[in-house]
Design an enzyme around this catalytic site. Structure first.
Site, PDB file in Angstrom:
ATOM      1  N   ASP A  67       0.871  -1.173   0.000  1.00  0.00           N
ATOM      2  CA  ASP A  67       0.000   0.000   0.000  1.00  0.00           C
ATOM      3  C   ASP A  67       0.908   1.223   0.000  1.00  0.00           C
ATOM      4  OD1 ASP A  67      -1.619   2.195   0.719  1.00  0.00           O
ATOM      5  OD2 ASP A  67      -2.929   0.968   1.969  1.00  0.00           O
ATOM      6  N   TYR A 162      -9.685  15.199  -6.915  1.00  0.00           N
ATOM      7  CA  TYR A 162      -8.779  14.597  -7.892  1.00  0.00           C
ATOM      8  C   TYR A 162      -7.940  15.665  -8.595  1.00  0.00           C
ATOM      9  CZ  TYR A 162      -7.236  11.610 -11.764  1.00  0.00           C
ATOM     10  OH  TYR A 162      -6.484  10.918 -12.678  1.00  0.00           O
TER      11      TYR A 162
END
Length: 259
Positions: A67, A162
């Site tokens: 991760d 984003y």
């Protein structure tokens, strides 16, 4: 007494790439393109099964579940890469999430933080670990390629988290390029628009993408293999050449006219 035969050593490639988010989409296509071009590739992501499927048991592949938001995972990733292949020549810093749909007044704080954690902090952690390896290895140096987005230039409606994260990636790219210069470390960015992936289809919700006027439009796409080919080209330049920034979009997609 006969001795058991020693197993053959694993094949060694002249060039070694680490690809994050390698199990699906653009990352998967890039990992496969590197392997097809003769690179050794360390594929990493959060789901071991998709990594193994992408690697397809290629002898020059190594799958490491990690991760990118967890520093110990990132450090372990690069330790595994060096232990297996000896060095790291290129990193495609690709792992990312699309973030929540919403304008700035509508965002949940947790969703905002998660987007920045993955897209910005994750990219920083990967780049930092890569730079430490590239400074220490001999010959010194290497190349980092960050996956930005055309959202780093012009956002889609209701994608503020984003868009902010990808603008931040551009700043990260430029800072790495400057700070890496004395060590032979280059950094470039590829901003991709509408490569045909499952993620792009999901974002379109089956009815097209939201336009600035609120309408939905089916937009042109292009084969994700072309994006992968561009990344491999960027990575394959000699050490004294770098593509600092490239924008690759589907021909005819609303890009200059959006926003």
């Amino acid at each position: 007494m006969p001795q058991p035969a020693e197993s053959a050593p694993p094949p060694v490639a002249a060039r070694v790439a680490v690809v994050t988010g390698a199990g699906t989409g653009i990352g998967r296509a890039v990992a496969r393109a590197f392997l097809d071009d003769g690179w050794a590739v360390v594929l990493t992501g959060r789901t071991a099964a998709t990594l193994e499927e992408a690697a397809a048991q290629h002898p020059l592949s190594l799958c490491v579940r990690a991760d990118v938001t967890v520093p110990t995972d990132v450090d372990a990733l690069f330790t595994a890469a060096v232990e297996r292949f000896g060095r790291v020549d290129t990193v495609f810093n690709n792992a990312g999430v699309p973030g929540p749909q919403g304008a700035v007044d509508e965002l949940a704080l947790d969703a905002w933080r998660h987007t920045l954690d993955v897209n910005v902090t994750g990219a920083m952690l990967v780049a930092g670990a890569a730079v430490r390896i590239m400074k220490a290895q001999s010959p010194q140096g290497g190349r980092i390629i960050n996956n930005g987005s055309i959202a780093a230039h012009r956002p889609r409606p209701r994608t503020v988290a984003y868009a902010v994260s990808k603008h931040a990636v551009t700043g990260l790219t430029r800072a790495i390029a400057l700070d890496g210069r004395p060590y032979g470390i280059t950094c470039g960015q590829i901003d991709i628009g509408n490569a045909a992936t499952a993620l792009l289809s999901d974002l379109g919700h089956g009815g097209g993408h939201v336009q600035p006027d609120g309408s939905l439009k089916i937009e042109p796409t292009f084969d994700v293999a072309e994006a992968a080919r561009a990344v491999v080209f960027m990575a394959s330049l000699p050490p004294n050449a770098v593509i600092g920034s490239v924008t690759l979009t589907a021909a005819g997609m609303p890009y200059d006219g959006r926003g």
